[in-house]
Write a protein that holds these residues in place. Structure first.
Motif, PDB file in Angstrom:
ATOM      1  N   ASN A 316       0.853  -1.181   0.000  1.00  0.00           N
ATOM      2  CA  ASN A 316       0.000   0.000   0.000  1.00  0.00           C
ATOM      3  C   ASN A 316       0.894   1.237   0.000  1.00  0.00           C
ATOM      4  O   ASN A 316       1.950   1.239   0.635  1.00  0.00           O
ATOM      5  CB  ASN A 316      -0.886   0.018   1.253  1.00  0.00           C
ATOM      6  N   VAL A 317       0.467   2.277  -0.675  1.00  0.00           N
ATOM      7  CA  VAL A 317       1.258   3.494  -0.789  1.00  0.00           C
ATOM      8  C   VAL A 317       0.671   4.580   0.112  1.00  0.00           C
ATOM      9  O   VAL A 317      -0.535   4.855   0.055  1.00  0.00           O
ATOM     10  CB  VAL A 317       1.291   3.995  -2.240  1.00  0.00           C
ATOM     11  N   LEU A 318       1.519   5.210   0.931  1.00  0.00           N
ATOM     12  CA  LEU A 318       1.161   6.395   1.706  1.00  0.00           C
ATOM     13  C   LEU A 318       2.069   7.516   1.235  1.00  0.00           C
ATOM     14  O   LEU A 318       3.296   7.385   1.284  1.00  0.00           O
ATOM     15  CB  LEU A 318       1.364   6.147   3.206  1.00  0.00           C
ATOM     16  N   SER A 319       1.484   8.615   0.773  1.00  0.00           N
ATOM     17  CA  SER A 319       2.291   9.687   0.201  1.00  0.00           C
ATOM     18  C   SER A 319       1.854  11.038   0.731  1.00  0.00           C
ATOM     19  O   SER A 319       0.688  11.245   1.069  1.00  0.00           O
ATOM     20  CB  SER A 319       2.174   9.668  -1.332  1.00  0.00           C
ATOM     21  N   VAL A 338       0.286  -2.871  -6.490  1.00  0.00           N
ATOM     22  CA  VAL A 338      -0.219  -1.781  -5.646  1.00  0.00           C
ATOM     23  C   VAL A 338      -1.639  -2.112  -5.212  1.00  0.00           C
ATOM     24  O   VAL A 338      -2.553  -2.169  -6.034  1.00  0.00           O
ATOM     25  CB  VAL A 338      -0.190  -0.434  -6.392  1.00  0.00           C
ATOM     26  N   ARG A 339      -1.834  -2.341  -3.922  1.00  0.00           N
ATOM     27  CA  ARG A 339      -3.153  -2.688  -3.394  1.00  0.00           C
ATOM     28  C   ARG A 339      -4.031  -1.459  -3.192  1.00  0.00           C
ATOM     29  O   ARG A 339      -5.229  -1.484  -3.500  1.00  0.00           O
ATOM     30  CB  ARG A 339      -2.983  -3.423  -2.054  1.00  0.00           C
ATOM     31  N   SER A 340      -3.441  -0.355  -2.641  1.00  0.00           N
ATOM     32  CA  SER A 340      -4.201   0.863  -2.392  1.00  0.00           C
ATOM     33  C   SER A 340      -3.221   2.018  -2.266  1.00  0.00           C
ATOM     34  O   SER A 340      -2.023   1.809  -2.031  1.00  0.00           O
ATOM     35  CB  SER A 340      -5.057   0.735  -1.131  1.00  0.00           C
ATOM     36  N   VAL A 341      -3.757   3.241  -2.394  1.00  0.00           N
ATOM     37  CA  VAL A 341      -2.907   4.431  -2.381  1.00  0.00           C
ATOM     38  C   VAL A 341      -3.579   5.525  -1.566  1.00  0.00           C
ATOM     39  O   VAL A 341      -4.769   5.808  -1.755  1.00  0.00           O
ATOM     40  CB  VAL A 341      -2.650   4.952  -3.814  1.00  0.00           C
ATOM     41  N   THR A 342      -2.815   6.168  -0.666  1.00  0.00           N
ATOM     42  CA  THR A 342      -3.275   7.371   0.026  1.00  0.00           C
ATOM     43  C   THR A 342      -2.436   8.549  -0.449  1.00  0.00           C
ATOM     44  O   THR A 342      -1.202   8.485  -0.406  1.00  0.00           O
ATOM     45  CB  THR A 342      -3.149   7.236   1.548  1.00  0.00           C
ATOM     46  N   VAL A 343      -3.110   9.601  -0.906  1.00  0.00           N
ATOM     47  CA  VAL A 343      -2.429  10.840  -1.284  1.00  0.00           C
ATOM     48  C   VAL A 343      -2.868  11.913  -0.291  1.00  0.00           C
ATOM     49  O   VAL A 343      -4.039  12.230  -0.175  1.00  0.00           O
ATOM     50  CB  VAL A 343      -2.726  11.244  -2.742  1.00  0.00           C
ATOM     51  N   ASP A 344      -1.919  12.467   0.450  1.00  0.00           N
ATOM     52  CA  ASP A 344      -2.181  13.400   1.556  1.00  0.00           C
ATOM     53  C   ASP A 344      -1.524  14.737   1.234  1.00  0.00           C
ATOM     54  O   ASP A 344      -0.310  14.871   1.283  1.00  0.00           O
ATOM     55  CB  ASP A 344      -1.606  12.808   2.845  1.00  0.00           C
ATOM     56  N   GLY A 345      -2.352  15.760   0.873  1.00  0.00           N
ATOM     57  CA  GLY A 345      -1.816  17.040   0.416  1.00  0.00           C
ATOM     58  C   GLY A 345      -1.402  16.893  -1.033  1.00  0.00           C
ATOM     59  O   GLY A 345      -0.233  16.683  -1.340  1.00  0.00           O
ATOM     60  N   VAL A 346      -2.379  17.004  -1.962  1.00  0.00           N
ATOM     61  CA  VAL A 346      -2.215  16.455  -3.312  1.00  0.00           C
ATOM     62  C   VAL A 346      -1.579  17.426  -4.312  1.00  0.00           C
ATOM     63  O   VAL A 346      -1.987  18.575  -4.436  1.00  0.00           O
ATOM     64  CB  VAL A 346      -3.574  15.983  -3.851  1.00  0.00           C
ATOM     65  N   VAL A 347      -0.600  16.901  -5.051  1.00  0.00           N
ATOM     66  CA  VAL A 347       0.061  17.599  -6.152  1.00  0.00           C
ATOM     67  C   VAL A 347      -0.243  16.832  -7.446  1.00  0.00           C
ATOM     68  O   VAL A 347       0.390  15.825  -7.726  1.00  0.00           O
ATOM     69  CB  VAL A 347       1.586  17.639  -5.954  1.00  0.00           C
TER      70      VAL A 347
END
Length: 622
Positions: A316-319, A338-347
């Motif tokens: 899983n991706v944490l970004s 890639v099972r899942s992705v979190t985008v925190d403060g998105v560019v």
């Protein structure tokens, strides 16, 4: 890179280096406490078994982490279910970044197949179909791609002892376009889960900047409980401090320290920045560094190599911040595993430019002012705080103020506040908004010391050579600046803040004189493909703070439009970065537990903190 209570001088000094914003806002700015919205993939009966270049998630007939069987013979490759152009380029040409050459050589047949399956186009190879025979570009046999590998090594102690952590280096080519080039050693930390029986799919973390060292975020990640039941994989991206050949620039660190005593918007200040960038580039290239090899596409290829080198079937991706630009590029280019992705403060890679920063600055400003208006004490004491702030930007631009303040670890410092400095102070203020109204009010009454102290402390004593400014410039100067004419950048500023003078609007928030610095940094424009929209069915959480002046909450909603299984969350009163806030961490961990139905109940209870109204303590909100 967020600055909220990061615990290091480097973090405070570099708060403006982790930016992002944008142009034409996709939606009206909202201040309400939440929002959690879901985007589900629409059902489509009889949908063909297509496969995306890399934007979509796992395709029919292929499981996460499964490698493709070889099907390339005599200069051709027959597309099978699960293929992407990046896969094909990596296996047949030794370089996933050459997918565009495969598309260009086969453009007609790829587009014909897309139309035959009912699509208007392939979206530059986004859709490819089983059975399509692709010609392969010729590759000189003598040029072989060095293989990436993981080598165990002791953990660094730069940020203190890393407990329950194994470390090592990912060895990768410096420049995949030149296979005989040198290799890089990228630091990797493997942080054990707090659970004795962790889940099998770990979390890989991408930090921001560009140019921050992800190993410096490990304590935040663990304190937030993000390793509760999953191991963490933390990669120090190419060019950053813990990895080999870091593109650090003490020359630029020193300039930022000097800039607090200079006119922010003055051309002479810009000249000093350009000179610092030129000196840094000269020093790095004399050491054999190739600045053009440090970009998001190479970064994404490093991540793909890391998963394979560690033998991880699925993760899983944490970004965060720039890390979201990397994550969106990675899931577009290398979706396998890639099972899942979190985008925190998105560019969003498709729109990020210097002028893009204006929209987030305006969104944050409007939301902070609106929050003051909703709290009785703040509303009564500071009824026109937004108008006052804009008036002071204009006033200081015409008549700058000079004062002296005391900065911890430094001593007495001369500070010059002009309109550009005050506007960019707002980025710092978004992380500690409780004193925004009282600081602006004091400034308007001839007391600039509070704002001057905060502005100076943001840049002094400095990052002490630990932030990779060179990596920042390599990314911005190849992937952002060339895709926006100067007139368009200025127009975006005028749309965001029509009340402000041209001299302020001429410099994009957080990125003053970047175009001039890019001339000195001298890296080639990136391929147009870096601006491709990420279209994916990989479950994605887009989480933002309503006070984020660097990557406004609007951009989480923006990227979700093309992510068919996405959840969008906005936390009221939170600035740039939510992963180490209690509700943010809870939403993120619940998303990794159940990507289709994360627990977002805490979101509605998150409110902006009470504002300080009397110059000392906090006021009382309604």
């Amino acid at each position: 890179m967020p600055i909220r209570n990061r615990g290091t001088a480097a973090a405070a000094a570099m708060f403006l280096a982790g930016l992002t914003v944008l142009s034409a806002p996709p939606a009206a700015h909202g201040m309400s406490g939440v929002a959690a919205t879901r985007h589900k993939a629409p059902a489509r009966a009889g949908r063909p078994s297509f496969i995306s270049r890399p934007q979509s998630g796992l395709s029919p007939g292929r499981t996460a982490g499964e490698s493709l069987p070889a099907r390339s013979t005599a200069g051709t490759h027959t597309v099978a279910s699960g293929d992407t152009l990046s896969d094909i380029a990596r296996q047949a040409l030794g370089n996933a970044l050459r997918w565009e050459s495969v598309y260009s050589l086969n453009q007609q047949s790829i587009e014909d197949e897309a139309r035959r399956h009912g699509f208007a186009s392939s979206d530059r190879g986004h859709w490819i179909f089983p059975g399509t025979v692709l010609a392969l570009p010729q590759t000189p046999a003598a040029r072989t791609q060095p293989s990436s590998r993981f080598e165990p090594a002791p953990c660094p102690t730069t940020y203190g002892e890393l407990k329950d952590t194994r470390c090592g280096f990912l060895v990768v080519p410096e420049n995949r376009a030149h296979p005989s080039a040198r290799t890089l050693r990228l630091a990797v930390a493997l942080v054990r889960s707090a659970s004795p029986r962790p889940r099998p799919d770990p979390i890989v973390f991408f930090t921001g900047g560009p140019g921050a060292d992800a190993l410096g975020n490990i304590s935040e990640l663990t304190e937030a409980g993000l390793n509760r039941d999953r191991d963490l994989v933390v990669l120090s991206q190419r060019g950053t401090y813990s990895s080999q050949r870091p593109l650090t620039c003490p020359e630029i660190d020193r300039f930022y320290g000097e800039r607090v005593s200079l006119l922010y918007d003055a051309p002479s200040t810009g000249d000093r920045y350009v000179q610092a960038a030129a000196r840094c580039r000269e020093r790095l290239t004399a050491q054999g560094v190739d600045p053009a090899a440090y970009d998001t596409s190479e970064n994404a290829a490093d991540v793909a190599d890391l998963r394979r080198a560690l033998g991880i079937r699925q993760w899983n991706v944490l970004s965060h911040s720039y890390g979201t630009q990397l994550a969106l590029t990675y899931m577009r280019m290398f979706p396998e595993g890639v099972r899942s992705v979190t985008v925190d403060g998105v560019v969003p890679p498709s729109v990020a430019t210097p002028g893009w920063t204006w929209s987030s600055m305006r969104e944050s400003f409007d939301n902070i002012v609106r929050a003051c208006a909703t709290q009785r004490a703040c509303r009564q004491r500071h009824p026109d705080i937004g108008a006052t702030f804009l008036r002071m930007v204009r006033q200081l631009e015409a008549h700058p103020v000079t004062t002296h303040v005391t900065v911890p670890q430094v001593g007495t410092v001369k500070v010059v506040l002009d309109g550009g400095a005050l506007l960019n102070w707002l980025v710092r203020a978004s992380h500690a908004p409780d004193t925004f109204p009282v600081g602006v009010d004091e400034l308007a009454h001839g007391r600039p010391e509070r704002i001057a102290e905060q502005w100076a402390a943001a840049w002094l004593p400095g990052s002490q050579g630990m932030f990779a400014h060179g990596f920042s410039l390599s990314v911005w100067c190849s992937e952002w600046v060339p895709f926006e004419p100067p007139a368009e950048q200025l127009a975006k500023g005028r749309r965001a803040f029509p009340e402000l003078p041209r001299s302020v609007l001429a410099q994009a928030p957080q990125l003053p004189f970047l175009r001039q610095a890019c001339q000195a940094w001298d890296v080639p424009k990136a391929p147009d493909s870096v601006r491709s929209v990420t279209r994916s069915s990989i479950p994605t959480l887009a989480v933002s703070g309503s006070f984020d002046a660097q990557t406004g909450a609007q951009w989480g909603r923006f990227v979700a439009r093309t992510l068919s299984r996405s959840t969008v969350v906005t936390l009221a009163g939170v600035a740039h970065g939510t992963f180490d806030t209690p509700c943010g961490a809870k939403v993120i961990t619940s998303f990794f537990d159940d990507p289709e139905s994360p627990d977002t109940r805490c979101v509605s209870s998150v409110k902006p903190a009470p504002f300080v109204t009397d110059g000392e303590g906090a006021g009382t909100g309604d």
